[in-house]
Design a protein around this motif. Structure first.
Motif, PDB file in Angstrom:
ATOM      1  N   LEU A   1      -0.050   4.924  -8.383  1.00  0.00           N
ATOM      2  CA  LEU A   1      -1.187   4.172  -8.177  1.00  0.00           C
ATOM      3  C   LEU A   1      -1.133   2.482  -8.311  1.00  0.00           C
ATOM      4  O   LEU A   1      -1.494   1.774  -7.238  1.00  0.00           O
ATOM      5  CB  LEU A   1      -2.413   4.555  -8.936  1.00  0.00           C
ATOM      6  N   ARG A   2      -0.593   2.256  -9.436  1.00  0.00           N
ATOM      7  CA  ARG A   2      -0.463   0.869  -9.604  1.00  0.00           C
ATOM      8  C   ARG A   2       0.409   0.130  -8.685  1.00  0.00           C
ATOM      9  O   ARG A   2       0.044  -0.842  -8.113  1.00  0.00           O
ATOM     10  CB  ARG A   2       0.203   0.628 -10.996  1.00  0.00           C
ATOM     11  N   ALA A   3       1.564   0.836  -8.558  1.00  0.00           N
ATOM     12  CA  ALA A   3       2.522   0.299  -7.410  1.00  0.00           C
ATOM     13  C   ALA A   3       2.002   0.048  -5.881  1.00  0.00           C
ATOM     14  O   ALA A   3       2.233  -0.643  -5.158  1.00  0.00           O
ATOM     15  CB  ALA A   3       3.900   1.386  -7.441  1.00  0.00           C
ATOM     16  N   ALA A   4       1.067   1.248  -5.643  1.00  0.00           N
ATOM     17  CA  ALA A   4       0.453   1.009  -4.195  1.00  0.00           C
ATOM     18  C   ALA A   4      -0.585  -0.081  -4.410  1.00  0.00           C
ATOM     19  O   ALA A   4      -0.528  -0.834  -3.067  1.00  0.00           O
ATOM     20  CB  ALA A   4      -0.139   2.371  -3.949  1.00  0.00           C
ATOM     21  N   MET A   5      -1.038  -0.362  -5.230  1.00  0.00           N
ATOM     22  CA  MET A   5      -2.073  -1.629  -5.470  1.00  0.00           C
ATOM     23  C   MET A   5      -1.385  -2.825  -5.183  1.00  0.00           C
ATOM     24  O   MET A   5      -1.740  -3.717  -4.869  1.00  0.00           O
ATOM     25  CB  MET A   5      -3.037  -1.203  -6.843  1.00  0.00           C
ATOM     26  N   ASN A   6      -0.214  -2.778  -6.507  1.00  0.00           N
ATOM     27  CA  ASN A   6       0.649  -4.084  -6.013  1.00  0.00           C
ATOM     28  C   ASN A   6       1.060  -4.345  -4.512  1.00  0.00           C
ATOM     29  O   ASN A   6       1.179  -5.623  -4.232  1.00  0.00           O
ATOM     30  CB  ASN A   6       1.949  -4.099  -7.193  1.00  0.00           C
ATOM     31  N   ARG A   7       1.492  -3.485  -3.888  1.00  0.00           N
ATOM     32  CA  ARG A   7       1.880  -3.389  -2.520  1.00  0.00           C
ATOM     33  C   ARG A   7       0.825  -3.826  -1.639  1.00  0.00           C
ATOM     34  O   ARG A   7       1.075  -4.759  -0.738  1.00  0.00           O
ATOM     35  CB  ARG A   7       2.870  -2.201  -2.141  1.00  0.00           C
ATOM     36  N   LEU A   8      -0.103  -3.112  -1.592  1.00  0.00           N
ATOM     37  CA  LEU A   8      -1.418  -3.606  -0.966  1.00  0.00           C
ATOM     38  C   LEU A   8      -1.727  -4.933  -1.002  1.00  0.00           C
ATOM     39  O   LEU A   8      -2.277  -6.048  -0.191  1.00  0.00           O
ATOM     40  CB  LEU A   8      -2.568  -2.825  -1.137  1.00  0.00           C
ATOM     41  N   ILE A   9      -1.821  -5.613  -2.434  1.00  0.00           N
ATOM     42  CA  ILE A   9      -1.991  -6.842  -2.706  1.00  0.00           C
ATOM     43  C   ILE A   9      -1.167  -7.943  -2.090  1.00  0.00           C
ATOM     44  O   ILE A   9      -1.346  -8.746  -1.378  1.00  0.00           O
ATOM     45  CB  ILE A   9      -2.180  -7.141  -4.265  1.00  0.00           C
ATOM     46  N   ALA A  10       0.028  -7.406  -2.195  1.00  0.00           N
ATOM     47  CA  ALA A  10       1.168  -8.359  -1.726  1.00  0.00           C
ATOM     48  C   ALA A  10       1.274  -8.509  -0.189  1.00  0.00           C
ATOM     49  O   ALA A  10       1.215  -9.559   0.424  1.00  0.00           O
ATOM     50  CB  ALA A  10       2.517  -7.895  -2.184  1.00  0.00           C
ATOM     51  N   ARG A  11       0.775  -7.176   0.307  1.00  0.00           N
ATOM     52  CA  ARG A  11       0.679  -7.274   2.171  1.00  0.00           C
ATOM     53  C   ARG A  11      -0.667  -8.385   2.500  1.00  0.00           C
ATOM     54  O   ARG A  11      -0.258  -9.025   3.453  1.00  0.00           O
ATOM     55  CB  ARG A  11       0.760  -5.824   2.600  1.00  0.00           C
ATOM     56  N   VAL A  12      -1.285  -7.796   2.048  1.00  0.00           N
ATOM     57  CA  VAL A  12      -2.662  -8.700   2.142  1.00  0.00           C
ATOM     58  C   VAL A  12      -2.589 -10.182   1.932  1.00  0.00           C
ATOM     59  O   VAL A  12      -2.973 -11.009   2.890  1.00  0.00           O
ATOM     60  CB  VAL A  12      -4.015  -8.160   1.382  1.00  0.00           C
ATOM     61  N   GLY A  13      -1.793 -10.577   0.725  1.00  0.00           N
ATOM     62  CA  GLY A  13      -1.578 -11.894   0.651  1.00  0.00           C
ATOM     63  C   GLY A  13      -0.810 -12.792   1.569  1.00  0.00           C
ATOM     64  O   GLY A  13      -0.778 -13.820   2.064  1.00  0.00           O
ATOM     65  N   GLU A  14       0.235 -11.984   2.100  1.00  0.00           N
ATOM     66  CA  GLU A  14       1.319 -12.422   3.266  1.00  0.00           C
ATOM     67  C   GLU A  14       0.458 -12.612   4.381  1.00  0.00           C
ATOM     68  O   GLU A  14       0.631 -13.620   5.215  1.00  0.00           O
ATOM     69  CB  GLU A  14       2.381 -11.359   3.422  1.00  0.00           C
TER      70      GLU A  14
END
Length: 103
Positions: free
Chosen positions: A8-21
């Protein structure tokens, strides 16, 4: 950390990174458009002014009695006023379309 928590934490980190990009890419695109906008607006304004001047000269010549033969050639001497207005509106709409295509 248990595997579901890590997932769950990994999924959140990746979502945040993609949205940021995505936000960064969009901001860069906006910055480029903002830089180009004043020049584009100036060019379109200059073009519009030239077209208005040319149309004003044409209408002025059309209204002069000695230019009746020119009016006959353009076919606007006996054109009803509403048709002339509609024709001018179509030209303005065409200019608007050209502006939208360039932006």
């Amino acid at each position: 950390m248990t595997p579901p928590d890590a997932l769950l934490r990994a999924a959140m980190n990746r979502l945040i990174a993609r949205v940021g990009e995505g936000v960064a890419d969009a901001a860069a695109g906006v910055a480029v458009a903002v830089q180009d906008a004043p020049e584009r607006i100036r060019q379109e304004w200059d073009l519009f002014q030239e077209e208005v001047k040319a149309e004003a000269e044409r209408l002025q010549q059309e209204d002069q009695p000695s230019s009746a033969s020119a009016a006959d050639r353009s076919g606007t001497e006996h054109e009803p006023l509403q048709q002339r207005i509609d024709r001018l509106r179509a030209k303005v709409a065409e200019l608007g379309t050209r502006l939208e295509e360039r932006s």
